[in-house]
Write a protein that holds these residues in place. Structure first.
Motif, PDB file in Angstrom:
ATOM      1  N   VAL A  48       0.766  -1.096   0.032  1.00 29.91           N
ATOM      2  CA  VAL A  48      -0.182   0.149   0.145  1.00 29.91           C
ATOM      3  C   VAL A  48       1.016   1.275  -0.028  1.00 29.91           C
ATOM      4  N   ILE A  49       0.705   2.140  -1.069  1.00 28.43           N
ATOM      5  CA  ILE A  49       1.387   3.457  -0.813  1.00 28.43           C
ATOM      6  C   ILE A  49       0.681   4.583  -0.893  1.00 28.43           C
ATOM      7  N   LEU A  50       1.215   5.656  -0.468  1.00 29.00           N
ATOM      8  CA  LEU A  50       0.457   6.835  -0.057  1.00 29.00           C
ATOM      9  C   LEU A  50       0.863   8.022  -1.005  1.00 29.00           C
ATOM     10  N   ALA A  51      -0.090   8.798  -1.590  1.00 23.62           N
ATOM     11  CA  ALA A  51       0.547  10.011  -2.459  1.00 23.62           C
ATOM     12  C   ALA A  51       0.588  11.101  -1.570  1.00 23.62           C
ATOM     13  N   ASP A  52      -0.225  11.187  -0.505  1.00 22.62           N
ATOM     14  CA  ASP A  52      -0.281  12.466   0.227  1.00 22.62           C
ATOM     15  C   ASP A  52      -0.492  11.839   1.974  1.00 22.62           C
ATOM     16  N   LYS A  53       0.301  12.704   2.710  1.00 25.81           N
ATOM     17  CA  LYS A  53       0.246  12.523   4.449  1.00 25.81           C
ATOM     18  C   LYS A  53       0.516  13.599   5.206  1.00 25.81           C
ATOM     19  N   ASP A  54       0.231  13.612   6.140  1.00 19.97           N
ATOM     20  CA  ASP A  54       0.676  14.762   7.108  1.00 19.97           C
ATOM     21  C   ASP A  54       2.154  14.977   7.083  1.00 19.97           C
ATOM     22  N   THR A  55       2.736  16.169   7.152  1.00 21.75           N
ATOM     23  CA  THR A  55       3.915  16.396   6.779  1.00 21.75           C
ATOM     24  C   THR A  55       4.691  16.048   8.031  1.00 21.75           C
ATOM     25  N   ASN A  56       4.102  16.254   9.233  1.00 21.68           N
ATOM     26  CA  ASN A  56       4.727  15.626  10.703  1.00 21.68           C
ATOM     27  C   ASN A  56       4.348  14.373  11.072  1.00 21.68           C
ATOM     28  N   ASP A  57       3.471  13.660  10.104  1.00 24.68           N
ATOM     29  CA  ASP A  57       3.003  12.312  10.735  1.00 24.68           C
ATOM     30  C   ASP A  57       2.197  12.359  11.886  1.00 24.68           C
ATOM     31  N   GLU A  58       1.298  13.416  12.199  1.00 28.16           N
ATOM     32  CA  GLU A  58       0.595  13.565  13.471  1.00 28.16           C
ATOM     33  C   GLU A  58      -0.835  13.116  13.129  1.00 28.16           C
ATOM     34  N   ASP A  59      -1.220  13.018  11.851  1.00 29.36           N
ATOM     35  CA  ASP A  59      -2.604  12.972  11.772  1.00 29.36           C
ATOM     36  C   ASP A  59      -2.676  11.427  11.044  1.00 29.36           C
ATOM     37  N   ASP A  60      -4.049  10.871  11.312  1.00 27.16           N
ATOM     38  CA  ASP A  60      -4.334   9.441  10.828  1.00 27.16           C
ATOM     39  C   ASP A  60      -5.167   9.433   9.727  1.00 27.16           C
ATOM     40  N   ILE A  61      -4.836  10.649   8.810  1.00 25.23           N
ATOM     41  CA  ILE A  61      -5.779  10.505   7.298  1.00 25.23           C
ATOM     42  C   ILE A  61      -4.835  10.588   6.354  1.00 25.23           C
ATOM     43  N   PHE A  62      -5.120  10.135   5.246  1.00 26.92           N
ATOM     44  CA  PHE A  62      -3.974   9.963   4.046  1.00 26.92           C
ATOM     45  C   PHE A  62      -4.667  10.133   2.839  1.00 26.92           C
ATOM     46  N   GLY A  63      -4.125  10.489   1.767  1.00 31.01           N
ATOM     47  CA  GLY A  63      -4.790  10.990   0.463  1.00 31.01           C
ATOM     48  C   GLY A  63      -4.147  10.110  -0.463  1.00 31.01           C
ATOM     49  N   ARG A  64      -5.109   9.585  -1.539  1.00 34.13           N
ATOM     50  CA  ARG A  64      -4.770   8.957  -2.802  1.00 34.13           C
ATOM     51  C   ARG A  64      -3.933   7.484  -2.473  1.00 34.13           C
ATOM     52  N   SER A  65      -4.476   6.695  -1.601  1.00 39.28           N
ATOM     53  CA  SER A  65      -3.611   5.557  -1.484  1.00 39.28           C
ATOM     54  C   SER A  65      -4.086   4.467  -2.566  1.00 39.28           C
ATOM     55  N   GLN A  66      -2.792   3.629  -2.796  1.00 44.09           N
ATOM     56  CA  GLN A  66      -3.211   2.605  -3.825  1.00 44.09           C
ATOM     57  C   GLN A  66      -2.570   1.168  -3.219  1.00 44.09           C
TER      58      GLN A  66
END
Length: 83
Positions: A48-66
């Motif tokens: 599973v790869i992610l195109a978008d994530k929180d810069t500081n890895d503090e949020d549990d939401i991600f964008g455009r996963s594959q």
């Protein structure tokens, strides 16, 4: 998470939804795709790869996963971090 480039094979719809001549069908090939992202998860069957994530890895939401099956992956290359 590490940044990666995944080279994988995808299907190719070459008839554009209509009829296709045999001579053109015989030329059909798979598509080779490069996908860039952060490696989120790896199992025996898929990554599973992610195109978008929180810069500081503090949020549990991600964008455009594959989710990419390992059976179609040709190569995984780790990318260098840049600042």
């Amino acid at each position: 998470m590490k940044k990666i480039c995944v080279t994988w094979l995808d299907t190719n719809e070459n008839s554009l939804g209509g009829w296709i001549e045999k001579s053109d069908l015989d030329k059909s090939q798979l598509c080779s795709v490069d996908s860039l992202g952060w490696l989120y998860k790896e199992t025996d069957e898929f990554i599973v790869i992610l195109a978008d994530k929180d810069t500081n890895d503090e949020d549990d939401i991600f964008g455009r996963s594959q989710v990419i099956p390992k059976a179609v992956i040709k190569k995984i290359q780790e990318l260098q971090e840049t600042q």
